[in-house]
Design a protein around this motif. Structure first.
Motif, PDB file in Angstrom:
ATOM      1  N   PRO A  51      13.423  62.766  62.201  1.00  0.00           N
ATOM      2  CA  PRO A  51      13.141  63.946  61.380  1.00  0.00           C
ATOM      3  C   PRO A  51      14.105  63.952  60.058  1.00  0.00           C
ATOM      4  O   PRO A  51      15.019  63.029  60.109  1.00  0.00           O
ATOM      5  CB  PRO A  51      13.563  65.048  62.120  1.00  0.00           C
ATOM      6  N   LYS A  52      13.736  64.429  59.018  1.00  0.00           N
ATOM      7  CA  LYS A  52      14.648  64.363  57.854  1.00  0.00           C
ATOM      8  C   LYS A  52      15.982  64.835  57.856  1.00  0.00           C
ATOM      9  O   LYS A  52      16.918  64.058  57.368  1.00  0.00           O
ATOM     10  CB  LYS A  52      14.042  65.275  56.705  1.00  0.00           C
ATOM     11  N   TRP A  53      16.543  65.770  58.920  1.00  0.00           N
ATOM     12  CA  TRP A  53      18.027  66.005  58.987  1.00  0.00           C
ATOM     13  C   TRP A  53      18.657  64.942  59.682  1.00  0.00           C
ATOM     14  O   TRP A  53      19.815  64.550  59.286  1.00  0.00           O
ATOM     15  CB  TRP A  53      18.086  67.234  59.735  1.00  0.00           C
ATOM     16  N   GLU A  54      18.081  64.111  60.759  1.00  0.00           N
ATOM     17  CA  GLU A  54      18.592  62.980  61.181  1.00  0.00           C
ATOM     18  C   GLU A  54      18.792  61.822  60.351  1.00  0.00           C
ATOM     19  O   GLU A  54      19.758  61.218  60.531  1.00  0.00           O
ATOM     20  CB  GLU A  54      17.914  62.629  62.464  1.00  0.00           C
ATOM     21  N   GLN A  55      17.694  61.542  59.613  1.00  0.00           N
ATOM     22  CA  GLN A  55      17.995  60.532  58.546  1.00  0.00           C
ATOM     23  C   GLN A  55      19.232  60.812  57.641  1.00  0.00           C
ATOM     24  O   GLN A  55      19.856  60.106  57.254  1.00  0.00           O
ATOM     25  CB  GLN A  55      16.560  60.290  57.682  1.00  0.00           C
ATOM     26  N   ILE A  56      19.215  62.214  57.044  1.00  0.00           N
ATOM     27  CA  ILE A  56      20.441  62.647  56.157  1.00  0.00           C
ATOM     28  C   ILE A  56      21.802  62.253  56.883  1.00  0.00           C
ATOM     29  O   ILE A  56      22.645  61.732  56.401  1.00  0.00           O
ATOM     30  CB  ILE A  56      20.155  64.097  55.794  1.00  0.00           C
ATOM     31  N   ILE A  57      21.918  62.713  58.154  1.00  0.00           N
ATOM     32  CA  ILE A  57      23.181  62.746  58.707  1.00  0.00           C
ATOM     33  C   ILE A  57      23.251  61.216  59.398  1.00  0.00           C
ATOM     34  O   ILE A  57      24.559  60.926  58.995  1.00  0.00           O
ATOM     35  CB  ILE A  57      22.942  63.175  60.273  1.00  0.00           C
ATOM     36  N   LYS A  58      22.510  60.563  59.566  1.00  0.00           N
ATOM     37  CA  LYS A  58      22.886  58.981  59.492  1.00  0.00           C
ATOM     38  C   LYS A  58      23.471  58.296  58.544  1.00  0.00           C
ATOM     39  O   LYS A  58      24.309  57.649  58.636  1.00  0.00           O
ATOM     40  CB  LYS A  58      21.501  58.099  60.046  1.00  0.00           C
ATOM     41  N   MET A  59      22.726  58.857  57.365  1.00  0.00           N
ATOM     42  CA  MET A  59      23.394  58.081  56.077  1.00  0.00           C
ATOM     43  C   MET A  59      24.760  58.587  55.764  1.00  0.00           C
ATOM     44  O   MET A  59      25.656  57.784  55.340  1.00  0.00           O
ATOM     45  CB  MET A  59      22.264  58.687  54.977  1.00  0.00           C
ATOM     46  N   LEU A  60      24.781  60.007  55.952  1.00  0.00           N
ATOM     47  CA  LEU A  60      26.127  60.439  55.666  1.00  0.00           C
ATOM     48  C   LEU A  60      27.236  59.855  56.447  1.00  0.00           C
ATOM     49  O   LEU A  60      28.382  59.512  56.037  1.00  0.00           O
ATOM     50  CB  LEU A  60      26.154  61.977  56.029  1.00  0.00           C
TER      51      LEU A  60
END
Length: 219
Positions: A51-60
């Motif tokens: 999901p998008k939130w997980e992609q964002i957190i991984k990048m962060l």
């Protein structure tokens, strides 16, 4: 290549990156240097698009970890293996780690409130890091992705439960608690903020995943 030569080579790469000069091969080198874990790079064995939130957190998590390591090596002239010796340096206004009891119960809204409130504080604390490293290319990216993540969290909350933006007095208090009296204090404050932000992001990822596993899916 002996250990001293390898350390000096890594140091020269990191100095360039923290100063903000583009080095195309540096990021890929860091990703394979053993400085980041499989979880941060998304190699946890799962298939399918996350999901998008997980992609964002991984990048962060990856960017914050990279920035933390760069700053530590350059400013303190020590290898990342000695980072634990700086654990006593704290910034009082950094949010505490997410409550496991709160985020493991059925109270989804309370957990999301804690996540949203914490991210807003870190978004503000990133201003101190930007002031210390105005030429960094990573700080703006971390700030932007944090803003995106805050929006995703708020979208999942009931309208009556959404955490309001911090007031002017709250913002003043948060920034006022960052030790800035000396250059040493400013540098150790940056390190402490990045360290605790990374921990908070990892806690957030685990909490949101638990929501999904318990049927309270976070899209």
């Amino acid at each position: 290549m002996n250990s001293s030569t390898r350390y000096l080579s890594l140091l020269s790469v990191l100095v360039v990156l923290v100063k903000g000069s583009p080095v195309p091969s540096a990021l890929s080198e860091l990703m394979t240097s053993g400085w980041t874990s499989g979880e941060e790079l998304g190699t946890d064995g799962e298939t399918g698009a996350p999901p998008k939130w997980e992609q964002i957190i991984k990048m962060l998590v990856h960017e914050v970890t990279t920035l933390r390591n760069q700053q530590f090596v350059e400013e303190f002239q020590k290898p990342v293996e000695e980072m634990s010796s700086f654990s006593q340096h704290q910034v009082p206004s950094t949010p505490p780690h997410l409550s496991k009891s709160l985020c493991s119960t059925s109270n989804k809204e309370a957990c999301l409130q804690e996540i949203s409130r914490g991210l807003q504080v870190y978004q503000l604390l990133l201003q101190h890091i930007k002031a210390e490293y105005p030429q960094s290319t990573l700080v703006p990216s971390v700030t932007q992705q944090t803003t995106v993540l805050i929006g995703l969290v708020k979208d999942q909350m009931k309208a009556a439960e959404v955490v309001e933006d911090m007031s002017a007095s709250e913002r003043k208090r948060v920034l006022g608690e960052v030790p800035t009296g000396t250059e040493w204090e400013r540098k150790t404050s940056v390190h402490a903020i990045l360290r605790e932000l990374r921990n908070f992001l990892v806690d957030t990822k685990r909490a949101l995943r638990r929501m999904g596993k318990s049927g309270k899916d976070f899209q």
